[in-house]
Write a protein that holds these residues in place. Structure first.
Motif, PDB file in Angstrom:
ATOM      1  N   ALA A 289       9.727  -2.091  -9.753  1.00 13.90           N
ATOM      2  CA  ALA A 289       8.509  -3.466  -9.200  1.00 13.90           C
ATOM      3  C   ALA A 289       7.157  -2.836 -10.537  1.00 13.90           C
ATOM      4  N   SER A 290       7.071  -2.112 -11.036  1.00 11.38           N
ATOM      5  CA  SER A 290       6.361  -1.588 -12.144  1.00 11.38           C
ATOM      6  C   SER A 290       6.249  -2.116 -13.423  1.00 11.38           C
ATOM      7  N   ASP A 291       8.388  -2.163 -14.597  1.00 11.55           N
ATOM      8  CA  ASP A 291       8.654  -3.025 -15.533  1.00 11.55           C
ATOM      9  C   ASP A 291       8.592  -4.227 -15.065  1.00 11.55           C
TER      10      ASP A 291
ATOM     11  N   TYR B  26      -1.034 -10.263  -7.759  1.00 12.44           N
ATOM     12  CA  TYR B  26      -1.244  -9.439  -6.394  1.00 12.44           C
ATOM     13  C   TYR B  26      -1.605  -7.436  -7.193  1.00 12.44           C
ATOM     14  N   THR B  27      -2.152  -6.531  -6.297  1.00  9.41           N
ATOM     15  CA  THR B  27      -2.242  -4.980  -6.485  1.00  9.41           C
ATOM     16  C   THR B  27      -0.382  -4.701  -6.692  1.00  9.41           C
ATOM     17  N   LEU B  28      -0.601  -3.331  -7.670  1.00  5.69           N
ATOM     18  CA  LEU B  28       0.594  -2.748  -7.472  1.00  5.69           C
ATOM     19  C   LEU B  28       0.229  -1.471  -7.776  1.00  5.69           C
ATOM     20  N   VAL B  29       1.171  -0.427  -6.845  1.00  5.40           N
ATOM     21  CA  VAL B  29       0.527   0.975  -6.522  1.00  5.40           C
ATOM     22  C   VAL B  29       1.983   1.387  -6.708  1.00  5.40           C
ATOM     23  N   GLN B  30       1.719   2.192  -7.285  1.00  2.00           N
ATOM     24  CA  GLN B  30       3.297   3.284  -6.789  1.00  2.00           C
ATOM     25  C   GLN B  30       2.915   4.400  -6.062  1.00  2.00           C
ATOM     26  N   LEU B  31       4.210   4.633  -5.458  1.00  2.00           N
ATOM     27  CA  LEU B  31       4.015   5.885  -4.010  1.00  2.00           C
ATOM     28  C   LEU B  31       5.598   5.968  -3.946  1.00  2.00           C
TER      29      LEU B  31
ATOM     30  N   ALA C 298      -2.866 -14.908   0.192  1.00  3.58           N
ATOM     31  CA  ALA C 298      -2.850 -13.901   1.150  1.00  3.58           C
ATOM     32  C   ALA C 298      -3.265 -12.974  -0.130  1.00  3.58           C
ATOM     33  N   ASP C 299      -4.351 -11.662   0.270  1.00  2.80           N
ATOM     34  CA  ASP C 299      -4.464 -10.530  -1.235  1.00  2.80           C
ATOM     35  C   ASP C 299      -3.289  -9.861  -0.350  1.00  2.80           C
ATOM     36  N   VAL C 300      -2.631  -9.587  -1.645  1.00  2.00           N
ATOM     37  CA  VAL C 300      -1.357  -8.271  -1.267  1.00  2.00           C
ATOM     38  C   VAL C 300      -0.944  -7.788  -2.449  1.00  2.00           C
ATOM     39  N   LEU C 301      -0.182  -6.442  -2.031  1.00  2.00           N
ATOM     40  CA  LEU C 301      -0.231  -5.077  -2.302  1.00  2.00           C
ATOM     41  C   LEU C 301       1.531  -5.081  -2.317  1.00  2.00           C
ATOM     42  N   LEU C 302       2.049  -4.749  -3.417  1.00  2.00           N
ATOM     43  CA  LEU C 302       3.162  -4.918  -3.959  1.00  2.00           C
ATOM     44  C   LEU C 302       3.325  -3.052  -3.985  1.00  2.00           C
ATOM     45  N   VAL C 303       4.100  -2.138  -3.384  1.00  2.00           N
ATOM     46  CA  VAL C 303       4.110  -0.904  -3.648  1.00  2.00           C
ATOM     47  C   VAL C 303       5.699  -0.728  -3.853  1.00  2.00           C
ATOM     48  N   ASP C 304       6.161   0.128  -5.321  1.00  2.00           N
ATOM     49  CA  ASP C 304       7.000   0.795  -6.093  1.00  2.00           C
ATOM     50  C   ASP C 304       7.292   1.562  -5.508  1.00  2.00           C
ATOM     51  N   ALA C 305       7.900   1.860  -4.771  1.00  2.00           N
ATOM     52  CA  ALA C 305       8.319   2.732  -4.115  1.00  2.00           C
ATOM     53  C   ALA C 305       9.573   3.700  -4.043  1.00  2.00           C
TER      54      ALA C 305
END
Length: 216
Positions: free
Chosen positions: A43-45, A60-65, A30-37
């Motif tokens: 999760a970013s560390d 996976y791809t990481l974004v911070q929101l 799967a194409d997965v996005l991990l969101v660090d909220a």
């Protein structure tokens, strides 16, 4: 599918569940996005350590929101990914509330050693508010995480969680094993550690398989 891993109390291992779930889903192709909220950015560390260990091959791809805008931003990102995993902090935050309005599944880990009955009333109040503002029901799963290998704490927490039907307790405990911390320190899931801790892998595999309906 959008998963939010959250709750009201800290120290329950939410980031461990979030990061392992993101890797597990990616291993299914799967194409997965991990969101660090989470303001603590755990999760970013984890992902920064993973960058070094995996030489940039995250899986996976990481974004911070953060904040109330999480809802709008996730809605915009939803079409681009097969699955989105949102890691929220151990408090009732604007980020968690916003995430729950756009999520399909809410995962609530409870650690029996830090288990306090007041947490349930706060979680129930949060769920009541969110459910009232959603067009479709939110699927909820609560479970024991960082559980003891044996002892009364597990059974006592299980009994109380079972009494609260809206929390939909599932009996797939994840034991507090050293393998999780060892793997996380390298930015790895327990599925990637060598040698494998087969018990840890089996526990998380069973939990994720039940929650997602995906059978490996």
């Amino acid at each position: 599918m959008i998963f939010t891993v959250g709750g009201i109390k800290g120290g329950t291992g939410k980031t461990t569940i979030s990061t392992n779930l993101a890797v597990w889903l990616s291993q299914q192709g799967a194409d997965v996005l991990l969101v660090d909220a989470d303001e603590q950015e755990s999760a970013s560390d984890f992902t920064a350590w993973r960058e070094e260990t995996k030489k940039g091959q995250l899986g996976y791809t990481l974004v911070q929101l953060n904040g109330a805008t999480v809802r709008r931003q996730i809605e915009q990102l939803r079409p681009k990914y097969d699955h989105i995993v949102i890691d929220t902090g151990g408090r009732d935050t604007a980020s968690q509330r916003a995430a729950l309005f756009v999520s399909d599944i809410y995962l609530i880990p409870f650690a029996p050693r830090s288990y306090e009955i007041w947490t349930l009333s706060k979680v129930q109040a949060l769920l009541g508010e969110i459910m009232g503002g959603r067009a479709t029901p939110l699927q909820v799963f609560s479970f024991l995480n960082k559980a003891d290998t044996r002892g009364a704490d597990n059974s006592e927490a299980t009994d109380v969680l079972r009494e609260n039907e809206e929390l939909n307790f599932v009996d797939y405990p994840v034991i507090n094993r050293k393998a999780f911390a060892t793997a996380a320190s390298k930015g790895l899931s327990v599925f990637e550690m060598i040698p494998l801790d087969e018990k840890a892998v089996s526990e998380v595999d069973a939990l994720f398989g039940h929650i997602t309906g995906i059978k490996k």
